[in-house]
Enzyme design. Structure first.
Site, mmCIF file in Angstrom:
data_model
loop_
_atom_site.group_PDB
_atom_site.id
_atom_site.type_symbol
_atom_site.label_atom_id
_atom_site.label_comp_id
_atom_site.label_asym_id
_atom_site.label_seq_id
_atom_site.Cartn_x
_atom_site.Cartn_y
_atom_site.Cartn_z
ATOM 1 N NE ARG A 183 -2.216 1.045 3.800
ATOM 2 C CZ ARG A 183 -2.940 1.374 4.973
ATOM 3 N NH1 ARG A 183 -4.334 1.333 4.667
ATOM 4 N NH2 ARG A 183 -2.554 1.846 5.991
ATOM 5 C CB THR B 282 -1.955 7.382 -2.928
ATOM 6 O OG1 THR B 282 -1.547 5.801 -3.253
ATOM 7 C CG2 THR B 282 -1.103 8.085 -3.777
ATOM 8 C CG ASP C 133 3.092 -2.081 9.286
ATOM 9 O OD1 ASP C 133 3.272 -3.181 8.913
ATOM 10 O OD2 ASP C 133 2.912 -1.073 8.419
ATOM 11 C CG ASP D 12 6.852 -2.368 10.102
ATOM 12 O OD1 ASP D 12 7.026 -2.961 9.161
ATOM 13 O OD2 ASP D 12 6.365 -1.217 10.199
HETATM 14 C C1 PRP Z 1 -0.837 -4.120 4.879
HETATM 15 C C2 PRP Z 1 -1.586 -5.309 5.081
HETATM 16 C C3 PRP Z 1 -2.343 -5.574 3.671
HETATM 17 C C4 PRP Z 1 -2.785 -4.086 3.669
HETATM 18 C C5 PRP Z 1 -4.044 -3.630 3.821
HETATM 19 O O1 PRP Z 1 0.092 -4.515 3.984
HETATM 20 O O2 PRP Z 1 -1.005 -6.781 5.297
HETATM 21 O O3 PRP Z 1 -1.720 -6.154 2.887
HETATM 22 O O4 PRP Z 1 -1.997 -3.252 4.341
HETATM 23 O O5 PRP Z 1 -4.368 -2.419 3.512
HETATM 24 P P1 PRP Z 1 -5.345 -2.085 2.450
HETATM 25 O O6 PRP Z 1 -6.587 -2.743 2.787
HETATM 26 O O7 PRP Z 1 -5.755 -0.386 2.591
HETATM 27 O O8 PRP Z 1 -4.911 -2.088 1.226
HETATM 28 P P2 PRP Z 1 1.446 -3.291 3.697
HETATM 29 O O9 PRP Z 1 0.898 -2.517 2.517
HETATM 30 O O10 PRP Z 1 1.774 -2.420 4.981
HETATM 31 O O11 PRP Z 1 2.483 -4.132 2.950
HETATM 32 P P3 PRP Z 1 3.485 -5.343 3.832
HETATM 33 O O12 PRP Z 1 2.704 -6.249 4.179
HETATM 34 O O13 PRP Z 1 4.473 -5.375 2.913
HETATM 35 O O14 PRP Z 1 4.286 -4.443 4.913
HETATM 36 N N1 URA Z 2 -2.037 -2.354 7.388
HETATM 37 C C1 URA Z 2 -1.600 -2.759 8.459
HETATM 38 O O1 URA Z 2 -0.817 -3.396 8.826
HETATM 39 N N2 URA Z 2 -2.246 -2.117 9.506
HETATM 40 C C2 URA Z 2 -3.370 -1.481 9.412
HETATM 41 O O2 URA Z 2 -4.106 -1.082 10.464
HETATM 42 C C3 URA Z 2 -3.972 -1.042 8.161
HETATM 43 C C4 URA Z 2 -3.157 -1.761 6.972
#
Ligand code: PRP
Ligand code: URA
Length: 208
Positions: free
Chosen positions: A103, A107, A199, A202
């Site tokens: 994400r 944006t 997150d 993380d």
């Molecule tokens: C997080 C999570 C989802 C997404 C959800 O991933 O694991 O994939 O955000 O958000 P959305 O519903 O608004 O799209 P992130 O983009 O942080 O990537 P990562 O798992 O690589 O840290």
């Molecule tokens: N992605 C995450 O990991 N946590 C949130 O709360 C939203 C998006």
């Protein structure tokens, strides 16, 4: 809306622990894997069975076994990886695909960067896994990536969903059932689920 909240007491207890800011990486990973396994138990409730003959130490009898329906598990990278082993503990024969979507922090739109799926996509029933369903952008993108490659039968399994994400997925993909352990209150100004768990990526991988 095609959302099913899995409110089993064990899942709800573990979810509360995982939300806690004081839960460290190791425990977070263990809990996420355990919850994924418990959720997979619910998701697979309707797997088809067939009769076969088994010989027990006492006699022959007709027993039920899985028909061998082809399943695929698809984590959305990165955080979905934290749920894979839990699901595979229950359905070890499932093939595992990977979808890379992150994400954009500004944006909040999904950015696709990777897709590797089993070759027989059209014949499989897929479970997309990702602990967080926030705006729904990543899940909608992942479902589309599967569908354009021929998938017709998809479920989405997450841990915590925001109402906004449930609405977005239901509107774009009404055929996809969403399974979650909780639907939380709302998204904050940065697109984080409140109360949520922070997150997920993380917390699983110890990054910031
Ligand atoms: C997080 C999570 C989802 C997404 C959800 O991933 O694991 O994939 O955000 O958000 P959305 O519903 O608004 O799209 P992130 O983009 O942080 O990537 P990562 O798992 O690589 O840290
Ligand atoms: N992605 C995450 O990991 N946590 C949130 O709360 C939203 C998006």
């Amino acid at each position: 809306m095609q959302v099913k909240v899995i409110d089993h007491p064990l899942i709800q207890h573990k979810l509360s622990l995982i939300r806690d800011i004081n839960t460290g990486t190791k425990e977070f990973r263990e809990l996420l894997e355990e919850i994924a396994m418990l959720m997979a138990y619910e998701l697979t409730r309707n797997l088809p069975l067939e009769e076969t003959e088994i010989e027990t130490p006492l006699t022959k009898c007709k027993c039920k076994v899985l028909t061998g329906k082809k399943l695929g598990v698809v984590p959305i990278l990165r955080a979905g990886l934290g749920m894979v082993n839990g699901v595979l503990k229950l359905i070890p024969a499932a093939k595992v695909g990977h979808i890379g979507v992150y994400r954009d922090p500004e944006t909040l739109k999904p950015v696709e960067y990777y897709c590797k799926l089993p070759t027989d996509v059209a014949e499989r029933e897929f479970i997309i896994i990702d602990p967080m369903l926030a705006t729904g952008g990543s899940a909608v993108a992942a479902i589309e990536m599967l569908k354009v490659r021929g998938a017709r039968n998809i479920k989405l399994m997450c841990l915590v969903a925001a109402p906004e994400g449930v609405k977005a997925v239901s509107a774009r993909h009404p055929d996809v059932e969403i399974y979650t352990a909780a639907v939380d209150s709302h998204l904050n100004d940065h697109g984080y689920i409140v109360p949520g768990l922070g997150d997920a990526g993380d917390r699983i991988f110890g990054t910031k």
